[in-house]
Design an enzyme around this catalytic site. Structure first.
Site, PDB file in Angstrom:
ATOM      1  N   ARG A 241      -3.064   5.663  14.991  1.00  7.08           N
ATOM      2  CA  ARG A 241      -4.474   5.563  15.810  1.00  7.08           C
ATOM      3  C   ARG A 241      -4.438   5.939  17.245  1.00  7.08           C
ATOM      4  NH1 ARG A 241      -4.433   1.853  11.764  1.00  7.08           N
ATOM      5  NH2 ARG A 241      -6.173   0.932  10.708  1.00  7.08           N
TER       6      ARG A 241
ATOM      7  N   ASN B 269       1.606  12.399   2.456  1.00  5.96           N
ATOM      8  CA  ASN B 269       0.954  11.102   1.937  1.00  5.96           C
ATOM      9  C   ASN B 269       0.687   9.934   2.931  1.00  5.96           C
ATOM     10  OD1 ASN B 269      -0.034   9.703  -0.188  1.00  5.96           O
ATOM     11  ND2 ASN B 269       2.161   9.035  -1.057  1.00  5.96           N
TER      12      ASN B 269
ATOM     13  N   LYS C  77       9.063   7.878   5.119  1.00  7.47           N
ATOM     14  CA  LYS C  77       7.654   7.627   5.290  1.00  7.47           C
ATOM     15  C   LYS C  77       7.188   7.162   6.464  1.00  7.47           C
ATOM     16  CE  LYS C  77       2.976   7.366   2.808  1.00  7.47           C
ATOM     17  NZ  LYS C  77       2.298   6.416   3.596  1.00  7.47           N
TER      18      LYS C  77
ATOM     19  N   GLU D 111       0.725   4.664  -2.611  1.00  4.20           N
ATOM     20  CA  GLU D 111       1.866   5.811  -2.656  1.00  4.20           C
ATOM     21  C   GLU D 111       2.046   6.108  -4.222  1.00  4.20           C
ATOM     22  OE1 GLU D 111       1.391   3.942  -0.080  1.00  4.20           O
ATOM     23  OE2 GLU D 111       2.466   4.481   1.344  1.00  4.20           O
TER      24      GLU D 111
ATOM     25  N   HIS E 128       7.993   4.424  -0.160  1.00  3.48           N
ATOM     26  CA  HIS E 128       8.956   3.724   0.746  1.00  3.48           C
ATOM     27  C   HIS E 128       9.135   2.253   0.685  1.00  3.48           C
ATOM     28  CE1 HIS E 128       5.204   3.107   3.444  1.00  3.48           C
ATOM     29  NE2 HIS E 128       4.691   3.451   2.305  1.00  3.48           N
ATOM     30  N   ARG E 129       8.026   1.753   0.355  1.00  2.77           N
ATOM     31  CA  ARG E 129       8.081   0.054   0.187  1.00  2.77           C
ATOM     32  C   ARG E 129       8.771  -0.420  -1.066  1.00  2.77           C
ATOM     33  NH1 ARG E 129       5.806  -0.947   4.605  1.00  2.77           N
ATOM     34  NH2 ARG E 129       3.935   0.101   5.140  1.00  2.77           N
TER      35      ARG E 129
ATOM     36  N   ASP F 168       0.308  -4.626   2.230  1.00  2.00           N
ATOM     37  CA  ASP F 168       1.628  -4.007   2.514  1.00  2.00           C
ATOM     38  C   ASP F 168       2.702  -5.049   2.507  1.00  2.00           C
ATOM     39  OD1 ASP F 168       0.029  -1.822   2.743  1.00  2.00           O
ATOM     40  OD2 ASP F 168       0.651  -1.121   4.564  1.00  2.00           O
TER      41      ASP F 168
ATOM     42  N   ASP G   1       4.962   9.871   8.343  1.00  2.00           N
ATOM     43  CA  ASP G   1       3.415   9.868   8.353  1.00  2.00           C
ATOM     44  C   ASP G   1       2.978  10.053  10.085  1.00  2.00           C
ATOM     45  OD1 ASP G   1       3.271   8.977   6.069  1.00  2.00           O
ATOM     46  OD2 ASP G   1       2.462   7.063   6.285  1.00  2.00           O
TER      47      ASP G   1
HETATM   48  O1  LIG Z   1      -5.340   1.429   8.256  1.00  2.00           O
HETATM   49  C1  LIG Z   1      -4.165   1.169   8.289  1.00  2.00           C
HETATM   50  O2  LIG Z   1      -3.323   1.518   9.154  1.00  2.00           O
HETATM   51  C2  LIG Z   1      -3.818   0.794   6.922  1.00  2.00           C
HETATM   52  C3  LIG Z   1      -4.429   0.062   6.060  1.00  2.00           C
HETATM   53  C4  LIG Z   1      -4.029  -0.490   4.690  1.00  2.00           C
HETATM   54  O3  LIG Z   1      -4.611   0.251   3.712  1.00  2.00           O
HETATM   55  P1  LIG Z   1      -6.045  -0.095   2.722  1.00  2.00           P
HETATM   56  O4  LIG Z   1      -7.118  -0.309   3.715  1.00  2.00           O
HETATM   57  O5  LIG Z   1      -6.256   1.041   2.001  1.00  2.00           O
HETATM   58  O6  LIG Z   1      -5.485  -1.323   1.859  1.00  2.00           O
HETATM   59  C5  LIG Z   1      -2.514  -0.490   4.419  1.00  2.00           C
HETATM   60  O7  LIG Z   1      -2.232  -0.627   3.147  1.00  2.00           O
HETATM   61  C6  LIG Z   1      -2.211   0.906   5.103  1.00  2.00           C
HETATM   62  O8  LIG Z   1      -0.448   0.785   4.916  1.00  2.00           O
HETATM   63  C7  LIG Z   1      -2.321   0.996   6.401  1.00  2.00           C
HETATM   64  C1  LIG Z   2      -0.403   2.197   1.819  1.00  5.71           C
HETATM   65  C2  LIG Z   2       0.440   2.873   2.814  1.00  5.71           C
HETATM   66  O1  LIG Z   2       0.306   4.010   3.384  1.00  5.71           O
HETATM   67  P1  LIG Z   2      -0.790   4.618   3.674  1.00  5.71           P
HETATM   68  O2  LIG Z   2      -1.037   4.783   5.315  1.00  5.71           O
HETATM   69  O3  LIG Z   2      -0.639   5.926   3.205  1.00  5.71           O
HETATM   70  O4  LIG Z   2      -2.092   4.250   3.261  1.00  5.71           O
HETATM   71  C3  LIG Z   2       1.693   2.006   3.098  1.00  5.71           C
HETATM   72  O5  LIG Z   2       2.301   2.287   4.119  1.00  5.71           O
HETATM   73  O6  LIG Z   2       2.044   1.038   2.404  1.00  5.71           O
END
Ligand SMILES: O=C(O)C1=C[C@@H](OP(=O)(O)O)[C@@H](O)[C@H](O)C1
Ligand SMILES: C=C(OP(=O)(O)O)C(=O)O
Length: 442
Positions: free
Chosen positions: A30, A95, A428, A353, A402-403, A325, A52
């Site tokens: 962000r 991804n 990742k 993922e 990764h998780r 997560d 990422d």
């Molecule tokens: O906005 C973010 O930084 C994230 C939101 C979540 O996804 P969802 O909103 O799809 O659940 C989370 O799982 C992802 O790892 C990061």
């Molecule tokens: C869901 C995940 O990643 P993303 O930001 O690609 O959605 C994650 O990091 O668990």
């Protein structure tokens, strides 16, 4: 993502020590995008260096931005004041959900032509709700392969701001995050974003709002479903705060906090604590409910052992919609708890993922757990005794997730050594995970 050999860990008995967390993925991506869109230069400190955030940096560079990596995880971004210099680009997003979704929205506001694609799994992760939201303001977006999924093509179009933009909130919060960050760029009048249905992963929206505020845009939330974006007062919408320090990653913290609970501890994570803006710090509360001892300061959390009389963690039933997560870590901690652990409201696991409910259930069964899975929940019961644990010779599969790799490192606290296949997928979000893990376990 392959390249590193499979690794065999344990059996481990003890975890003790401290770890300085890598920067938060959610905050890093962000902050990179908002810095790029703002006027002025932003020095980002403790930026996450992982796949990422590299795809985000590379995309911004391709879009004509100056994004310079310096020593000690510092990155300097020269903002473009809202208009990307490059009007036509083909961007590879790996991804990274936190890259493709917010960038798609920001690019749709540009009036240029862009293509966004990713790895094969990214082409199975939905983007329709975001595209539908962007089409409401006149964006022209085409699906290249399957309707509703990347790759997508953004065509030049005139954005016509509307007073209400609707978006579904029950598939991924990242669609709302993307609209929140992009619509201020074109808001000649105030815009209300209305969330249709449940808003999952809500703490990630709070991260978005807090970071937007750091870059000068304050969004009001009069109720749980409404977000009011103010009309812009000049073309320079976002303004650089000068410097921004990225907190440690609270999701990455979960593995080490779990180690403190299952490996006697104490284990301390440095970089997130009571002052964190990340929802995943609530993982520590879940460990507390399971019986672990938790203490925390402004920017650290520590977990040591178990306060239950029998010295064992206890299973819990918990709604995980706010910690999607870190909830994965609970599924593996459940291997060390008495009684079942039930994780509710995790439907979004299926579109991340990998299908994380299916993958988690399959691999937990391989070590001997009794697992029940449903559309949006999982129940995990530990193997009844040491004899019921198994160590699959073919190893634990990680599904390029990764998780999965990080979670299953904890299972090496069972009675057997454990092989983890393709561990390099941790790149990742946490490329040095296994090196840091090795420092605190024995
Ligand atoms: O906005 C973010 O930084 C994230 C939101 C979540 O996804 P969802 O909103 O799809 O659940 C989370 O799982 C992802 O790892 C990061
Ligand atoms: C869901 C995940 O990643 P993303 O930001 O690609 O959605 C994650 O990091 O668990």
């Amino acid at each position: 993502m392959s390249g590193l050999p499979d690794i065999t860990i344990g059996p481990l008995k003890r975890a003790q020590g401290s770890i300085v967390l890598p920067g938060s993925k959610s905050i890093s991506n962000r902050a990179l995008l908002l810095a790029a869109l703002s006027t002025g230069t932003t020095t980002l400190k403790n930026l996450l260096d992982a796949d990422d955030t590299q795809v985000m940096r590379n995309a911004l560079r391709q879009l004509g931005l100056s994004v310079t990596d310096k020593a000690d995880k510092v990155c300097v971004v020269e903002g473009c004041g809202g208009k990307f210099p490059v009007r036509d680009a083909d961007l590879f997003m790996g991804n990274a959900g936190t890259a493709i979704r917010p960038l798609t929205a920001a690019l749709a506001m540009q009036g240029g032509q862009y293509r966004l694609s990713g790895v094969a799994r990214m082409h199975e992760r939905p983007i329709r709700d975001l595209v539908d939201g962007l089409r409401q303001v006149g964006a022209k977006i085409e699906y290249e392969m399957q309707e509703g999924y990347p790759p997508i093509k953004i065509l030049a179009s005139d954005i016509q701001i509307k007073d209400v933009v609707k978006v579904r909130g029950d598939v991924s919060s990242q669609f709302l995050t993307a609209l929140l960050m992009a619509l201020p760029l074109v808001a000649n009048e105030p815009v209300r974003i209305e969330v249709i249905g449940e808003l999952i992963s809500r703490p990630y929206i709070d991260i978005t709002l807090k970071l937007m505020a750091r870059f000068g845009i304050n969004v009001d939330c009069p109720d749980t479903q409404s977000f009011l974006i103010p009309a812009k007062t000049s073309d320079a919408v976002y303004k650089s705060p000068g410097q921004l320090s990225v907190e440690g990653d609270a999701s990455s913290a979960s593995y080490f906090l779990a180690l403190g609970a299952i490996g006697v501890g104490p284990v301390r994570v440095l970089g997130v604590g009571n002052n964190s803006i990340q929802g995943d710090v609530a993982f520590a509360d879940a460990l507390g409910l399971m019986g672990a001892n938790i203490s925390a300061g402004e920017d650290w959390i520590e977990v040591s052992g178990v306060k239950n009389a029998n010295g064992k963690l206890n299973g819990i039933t918990i709604d995980c919609t706010e910690i999607p997560d870190a909830a994965m870590t609970l599924a593996v901690v459940a291997l060390f708890a008495e009684g079942p652990t039930r994780l509710n409201n995790i439907a979004s696991w299926r579109i991340k993922e990998t299908d994380r409910i299916a993958a988690m259930a399959k691999e937990l069964k391989k070590v001997g757990a009794i697992v029940e899975e449903g559309a949006d929940y999982i129940v995990v019961q530990a193997p009844a005794s040491n004899n019921d644990w198994s160590s699959p010779s073919s190893g634990i599969d990680t599904y390029d997730d990764h998780r999965m790799a990080m979670c299953f490192s904890l299972a090496a606290f069972g009675p057997n050594a454990l092989k983890i296949n393709d561990p390099n997928c941790v790149a990742k979000t946490f490329p040095t995970y296994f090196a840091e893990f090795a420092k605190v376990v024995s």
